[in-house]
Write an enzyme that holds these catalytic residues in place. Structure first.
Site, PDB file in Angstrom:
ATOM      1  N   SER A  91      21.679 -28.014  -7.626  1.00 54.13           N
ATOM      2  CA  SER A  91      21.279 -26.672  -8.063  1.00 54.13           C
ATOM      3  C   SER A  91      19.858 -26.274  -7.697  1.00 54.13           C
ATOM      4  O   SER A  91      19.452 -25.141  -7.967  1.00 54.13           O
ATOM      5  CB  SER A  91      21.477 -26.523  -9.582  1.00 54.13           C
ATOM      6  OG  SER A  91      22.840 -26.304  -9.871  1.00 54.13           O
ATOM      7  N   LYS A 113      19.431 -23.103  -5.700  1.00 53.91           N
ATOM      8  CA  LYS A 113      19.218 -21.774  -6.274  1.00 53.91           C
ATOM      9  C   LYS A 113      17.800 -21.257  -6.020  1.00 53.91           C
ATOM     10  O   LYS A 113      17.554 -20.052  -6.145  1.00 53.91           O
ATOM     11  CB  LYS A 113      19.511 -21.805  -7.778  1.00 53.91           C
ATOM     12  CG  LYS A 113      20.973 -22.061  -8.121  1.00 53.91           C
ATOM     13  CD  LYS A 113      21.210 -22.058  -9.629  1.00 53.91           C
ATOM     14  CE  LYS A 113      22.679 -22.234  -9.971  1.00 53.91           C
ATOM     15  NZ  LYS A 113      23.169 -23.591  -9.732  1.00 53.91           N
ATOM     16  N   SER A 153      20.730 -22.284 -14.828  1.00 54.17           N
ATOM     17  CA  SER A 153      21.441 -22.790 -13.648  1.00 54.17           C
ATOM     18  C   SER A 153      22.844 -22.190 -13.563  1.00 54.17           C
ATOM     19  O   SER A 153      23.845 -22.898 -13.419  1.00 54.17           O
ATOM     20  CB  SER A 153      21.515 -24.319 -13.660  1.00 54.17           C
ATOM     21  OG  SER A 153      21.682 -24.805 -12.344  1.00 54.17           O
ATOM     22  N   LYS A 195      13.040 -26.163 -11.053  1.00 50.43           N
ATOM     23  CA  LYS A 195      14.500 -25.981 -11.030  1.00 50.43           C
ATOM     24  C   LYS A 195      15.143 -27.356 -10.953  1.00 50.43           C
ATOM     25  O   LYS A 195      14.773 -28.174 -10.112  1.00 50.43           O
ATOM     26  CB  LYS A 195      14.919 -25.139  -9.818  1.00 50.43           C
ATOM     27  CG  LYS A 195      16.418 -24.866  -9.733  1.00 50.43           C
ATOM     28  CD  LYS A 195      16.848 -23.950 -10.867  1.00 50.43           C
ATOM     29  CE  LYS A 195      18.359 -24.012 -11.075  1.00 50.43           C
ATOM     30  NZ  LYS A 195      18.797 -25.239 -11.787  1.00 50.43           N
TER      31      LYS A 195
END
Length: 479
Positions: free
Chosen positions: A68, A71, A309, A420
């Protein structure tokens, strides 16, 4: 000669000490890496942005699964390509006219991929027909989902996760995240079947043969979902006895059929007569606008995507960017082309042989090197006065997917790291920023793939990870 030589040597020695003192120290990752379980792969890079110097690296050019952290690319691409004013639009149109309480013509429901659209919002949209005096539709229901084309899932998504809600298809039409739940009553005698109850608001069917297992058998039980056409789900397997009813969530497999069935139910609930059929042409539909719904603006969507997320938002944006950029129906492959082109031309990010398969990071086909991700972080930090993306990253010990990260819930790391996260089976990644004790900003990328503690998985799974991350980021902070 002797005195002159000594003076020169002393001068050079002093200069060397001065340069070493002024330069940013380099953190050696090699003594920390073995803390990870045997067999794990590590890629890491950290750069002091104030000093413009890489201060730590370990396999920074090695391709790994970004999970993720992908992203980060999606958020940056969306900002550069769509802008803060962008909103997803859901529209009701007609090719006919309203006369004497009857809509003489087709009702066109035009969807654009809004990942936050709820069934309640769709109901309110249809309710506007009622306020315009519509009691009957003398035509068909046309679903316009032409913004997207091809499969609604990225290449490389794990097949046995496809019924899970975090793998819900990011289609042109998304209702309630294309996710529903079923109530199970497993408070039955051993050997008897579990009872299923589908809440009435979901236009799906669930049936199956799930039996209650004994205590001895229960540890070896599992549930399997077999998907049939028209959103029919067959649940098989066994489960331990449960004293209280509980819910299981599933991903909608046919979003178009799900949306059509929902609209027909809502029209009936509103008292609007409809006797036509449902059609889904591939071409974009035009008509007179009857009602419109707009999503929250892009900054709000990105904040939710990054903090929580949210895969649905990421992949809806991934294809929407391609649709807006190329002005044609977008597939996942077109989304990958658009992301590479936009980030290369506007942010000067060099992807080289990287592989981009989706915007969420769910795909096992994605391959990114830590130094490539670092380029995106640097651009974000350098241009945050316009981008305002730093505020979307989860904050250690505070919010989002970093709120309970065990390695950074205590001072001085708590509230001092924004990053993140990225997690898949065997993957523990981070991409973000740390402020060191001198107040300097450090951009870092941590890719850990192939993480496994084997037979100790259930007891000590995260212990080596917590120890590794704590030592690593304390080292960066104190360096």
């Amino acid at each position: 000669m002797y005195k002159l030589s000594t003076v020169v040597k002393l001068g050079l020695l002093t200069l060397g000490f001065t340069q070493a003192f002024n330069a940013t120290a380099v953190l050696d990752v090699n003594p920390i890496a073995p803390v990870l379980p045997e067999g794990a792969s590590l890629g890491f890079i950290a750069k002091n942005l104030n000093q413009n110097q890489v201060i730590a690296e370990f396999n920074p050019q090695t391709f790994m699964l970004p999970a993720s952290t992908q992203k980060v690319f999606t958020a940056l691409t969306a900002k550069l390509a769509l802008g803060d004013q962008f909103r997803f639009e859901t529209t009701l149109l007609t090719n006919g006219k309203i006369q004497n309480g009857t809509l003489n013509g087709d009702l066109i429901a035009k969807f654009s991929g809004d990942p936050d659209l709820t069934s309640g919002q769709l109901y309110n949209l249809l309710a506007q027909l009622k306020t315009q005096g519509v009691n009957k539709i003398n035509g068909d229901l046309i679903l316009d989902t032409s913004v997207f084309v091809g499969h609604d899932r990225g290449l490389g998504w794990i097949w046995n996760d496809l019924t899970m809600c975090f793998n819900s298809p990011p289609a042109a039409v998304n209702l309630d995240n294309n996710c529903f739940y079923v109530d199970l009553d497993a408070n039955q005698p051993v050997g008897e079947n579990v009872k299923f109850n589908v809440p009435s608001q979901f236009p799906i069917q669930v049936f199956g043969q799930v039996r209650v297992a004994s205590k001895e058998e229960a540890p070896y039980c599992q549930l399997d979902a077999v998907v049939h056409d028209n959103n029919r789900y067959q649940i098989k397997g066994c489960i331990a006895r449960q004293t209280k009813p509980f819910g299981l969530s599933f991903a909608v497999q046919d979003p178009d059929a799900y949306a059509a069935a929902t609209i027909l139910r809502q029209l009936k609930r509103l008292g609007i007569q409809f006797d036509g059929v449902v059609r889904q042409p591939h071409q974009p539909q035009q008509g007179t606008i009857l009602a419109q719904h707009f999503s929250k603006p892009l900054p709000d969507l990105l904040k939710k995507m990054m903090k929580k997320s949210d895969n649905q938002i990421a992949d809806a944006l991934f294809r929407t960017i391609a649709y807006q950029y190329y002005k044609r129906p977008a597939s996942f492959q077109l989304g990958a082309l658009a992301m590479r082109q936009i980030l290369a031309s506007k942010a000067k990010i060099k992807f080289g042989n990287s592989i981009i398969a989706d915007g969420s990071g769910l795909s096992r086909h994605n391959l990114i090197a830590p130094q490539t991700m670092l380029q995106a972080l640097e651009y974000i930090a350098q241009n945050d006065s316009e981008l305002h993306l730093l505020e979307t990253f989860p904050v250690a010990g505070v919010d989002g997917t970093l709120s309970g990260r065990g390695s950074m819930i205590n001072p001085p790391l708590v509230k001092n790291i924004t990053a993140k996260t990225g997690a898949l089976k065997g993957v523990y990644n981070l991409a973000g920023f740390l402020t060191n004790e001198r107040g300097e900003r450090i951009a870092f990328v941590q890719f850990i793939n192939g993480y496994s503690t084997g037979d100790l998985e259930s007891k000590t799974k995260r212990a080596p990870l917590v120890q590794f991350e704590n030592r690593l980021y304390l080292g960066l902070y104190q360096d």
